[in-house]
Design an enzyme around this catalytic site. Structure first.
Site, PDB file in Angstrom:
ATOM      1  CE  LYS A  88       0.654   2.534   3.944  1.00 50.40           C
ATOM      2  NZ  LYS A  88       1.351   1.908   4.820  1.00 50.40           N
ATOM      3  CG  ASN A 143      11.904 -11.308  -0.467  1.00 50.53           C
ATOM      4  OD1 ASN A 143      10.963 -12.022  -0.669  1.00 50.53           O
ATOM      5  ND2 ASN A 143      12.032 -10.369  -1.267  1.00 50.53           N
ATOM      6  N   GLY A 162      10.363  -2.885   5.323  1.00 48.75           N
ATOM      7  CA  GLY A 162      10.645  -1.605   6.151  1.00 48.75           C
ATOM      8  C   GLY A 162      10.521  -0.259   5.516  1.00 48.75           C
ATOM      9  N   GLY A 174       3.536  -1.573   3.628  1.00 46.07           N
ATOM     10  CA  GLY A 174       2.835  -2.599   3.987  1.00 46.07           C
ATOM     11  C   GLY A 174       3.382  -3.951   3.710  1.00 46.07           C
ATOM     12  CB  SER A 175       6.647  -5.543   3.218  1.00 44.06           C
ATOM     13  OG  SER A 175       7.127  -5.318   4.129  1.00 44.06           O
ATOM     14  CB  SER A 176       4.632  -6.876   7.956  1.00 46.72           C
ATOM     15  OG  SER A 176       3.716  -5.603   8.361  1.00 46.72           O
ATOM     16  CD  GLU A 209       0.314  -5.721   9.317  1.00 46.92           C
ATOM     17  OE1 GLU A 209       1.512  -6.334   9.537  1.00 46.92           O
ATOM     18  OE2 GLU A 209       0.274  -4.484   9.367  1.00 46.92           O
ATOM     19  CG  ASP A 211      -0.266  -0.620   6.588  1.00 45.30           C
ATOM     20  OD1 ASP A 211      -0.835   0.356   6.197  1.00 45.30           O
ATOM     21  OD2 ASP A 211       0.884  -0.963   6.493  1.00 45.30           O
TER      22      ASP A 211
HETATM   23  O1  PMV Z   1       5.133   4.442   8.499  1.00 44.68           O
HETATM   24  P1  PMV Z   1       4.500   4.803   7.273  1.00 44.68           P
HETATM   25  O2  PMV Z   1       5.820   5.466   6.601  1.00 44.68           O
HETATM   26  O3  PMV Z   1       3.630   3.710   6.712  1.00 44.68           O
HETATM   27  O4  PMV Z   1       3.774   6.106   7.379  1.00 44.68           O
HETATM   28  C1  PMV Z   1       2.769   6.197   8.509  1.00 44.68           C
HETATM   29  C2  PMV Z   1       1.844   7.291   8.185  1.00 44.68           C
HETATM   30  C3  PMV Z   1       1.770   8.318   9.328  1.00 44.68           C
HETATM   31  O5  PMV Z   1       0.239   8.819   9.105  1.00 44.68           O
HETATM   32  C4  PMV Z   1       2.730   9.366   9.380  1.00 44.68           C
HETATM   33  C5  PMV Z   1       1.446   7.552  10.903  1.00 44.68           C
HETATM   34  C6  PMV Z   1       0.193   6.723  11.161  1.00 44.68           C
HETATM   35  O6  PMV Z   1       0.371   6.167  12.097  1.00 44.68           O
HETATM   36  O7  PMV Z   1      -0.720   7.066  10.346  1.00 44.68           O
END
Ligand code: PMV
Length: 418
Positions: A35, A77, A162, A166-168, A215, A226
């Site tokens: 995502k 991976n 990482g 949303g890989s996990s 998750e 996610d």
């Molecule tokens: O950790 P990421 O890159 O998937 O982004 C988190 C999105 C934020 O809005 C910054 C934090 C959140 O918990 O929604």
């Protein structure tokens, strides 16, 4: 083993893998998307709307029933292979996995799973979380069976891990879908002659519920957005824990760029909170404006349907530019993201950061009619900055099941990677 397309299009490869003809239908190939956040990152933490969209970079899972009394998990991976004796797992007291439709992974339960897994103390965090999520889903979903099944499971991903993509969640969604199907908790939707198919709404709801628990094993207290995007695909609106699907969002072509600059979501979220406390009159309107950007984007996507007009792309580009400026004003920009915006702007394209910012990933909207050499030149320019860059789409289908005998080239590549 490397499978050629000739092998993949015949039953020959299945017998090479040790499958008698009668078990062909039991090989499951599942995929689920990652995502990106289109608009609303950071503002969503303060109760505003976020739009999250399925990214057509996918995680693939192959499940093969075994008869060797083992459960094998391989994750190429991250270079890991694990095997457990089914007989040993069968003897475990799994009463800690409460009865009921979907069990909740409490911290005590995760501690118990650690004992079961036999994870060494020095096990890398990613490896240990991936193994724990697998064992949790395998033991919880398969415990209703008379005997735990002997399975060989391999999971491979096109998603960098990482990077906030949303890989996990895609991993948990693939595991939940495959395990629920092999245990016949949900039917296999693939009919004779299908290349790919999806589950019904009710079955997807069950997949999503279990994937959310996977998750939770990995992230503790995730929002659930996610796994919802990975399960349902398309585009989702998210606000204060409420998730709803956008009807018929268009599949938009994008460049996804990973600046590879490491960032810490927690620190960046805390930075925005501090700025809001320090300058409430300045920062609160920025958050309100980001909210309005998400709503306007949702409206335009809803109108775009299957025949998007050039003017609608112009609106999407303006929204991207305005949000990128707001995110900079919130303090979550980075020199690498400025560089990404400049490189693409010089070619008439519009980009913004996606996710937490401070580095990490950015997205660039590709207009229809853009010539492929121009896309390639932009990718090349971004790669020369030291970034990783993919041409992909957003609004991709959610978790899907693929035929083993009529595979498209991406599924084939995924299998080659196993
Ligand atoms: O950790 P990421 O890159 O998937 O982004 C988190 C999105 C934020 O809005 C910054 C934090 C959140 O918990 O929604």
């Amino acid at each position: 083993m490397v499978l050629t397309s000739g092998d993949l299009c015949s039953s020959h490869w299945l017998s090479l893998l040790g499958f008698p003809g009668a078990m062909l239908s039991e090989v499951l190939l599942v995929s689920a998307p990652g995502k990106v956040i289109l608009h609303g990152e950071h503002a969503v933490v303060h109760g505003k709307v976020a739009l999250a969209v399925a990214l057509n970079l996918r995680t693939f899972l192959r499940l093969q029933p075994h008869s060797n009394g083992k459960v094998d998990l391989s994750l190429p991976n991250i270079g890991i292979k694990w095997a457990w004796d089914v007989a040993r797992l069968q003897l475990l007291d799994t009463s800690f996995l409460e009865q009921g439709d979907v069990t909740t992974p409490t911290p005590e339960l995760v501690e118990k799973l650690k004992e079961v897994a036999g994870l060494p103390d020095d096990c890398a965090v990613t490896e240990s979380l991936a193994v724990l999520a697998f064992l949790y889903l395998y033991l919880s979903i398969c415990r209703k069976q008379r005997a735990l099944p002997s399975l060989d499971i391999a999971v491979w991903s096109e998603l960098p891990h990482g990077a906030g993509l949303g890989s996990s969640a895609a991993y948990s969604v693939c595991l939940a879908a495959a395990l629920l199907t092999v245990c016949e908790e949900i039917p296999n939707p693939l009919k004779d002659g299908d290349c790919v198919n999806r589950w019904t709404k009710e079955d997807l709801e069950l997949i999503n519920k279990w994937a959310f628990q996977g998750e939770r094993v990995i992230h503790g207290n995730p929002s659930g957005v996610d796994n919802a995007v990975s399960t349902w695909g398309g585009a989702l609106r998210y606000q204060q824990g409420k998730i709803s699907s956008l009807k018929r969002p268009p599949a938009l072509q994008i460049l996804l760029t990973n600046t590879k600059v490491p960032r810490n979501t927690r620190t960046l979220v805390a930075g925005v909170r501090n700025r809001l406390l320090k300058f409430p009159e300045i920062v609160a309107p920025l958050l309100t404006s980001i909210d309005a950007i998400s709503l306007e984007c949702e409206r335009v996507l809803g109108e775009m349907g299957e025949a998007p007009a050039p003017e609608q792309y112009l609106v999407l580009e303006e929204l991207i530019d305005m949000n990128q400026h707001h995110l900079n004003a919130l303090g979550v920009g980075h020199a690498s993201l400025d560089q990404l915006c400049q490189v693409t702007r010089a070619r008439g394209l519009h980009s913004k950061l996606t996710g937490a910012g401070g580095g990490g990933c950015g997205i660039t909207l590709l207009k229809p009619g853009l010539e492929q050499p121009e896309v390639e030149a932009t990718k090349q320019a971004l790669t020369s900055c030291g970034f990783d860059c993919w041409e992909t789409s957003i609004g991709a289908p959610g978790v899907s099941i693929h035929s083993a005998t009529s595979l498209d080239s991406r599924v084939q590549q995924a299998l080659d990677g196993l």
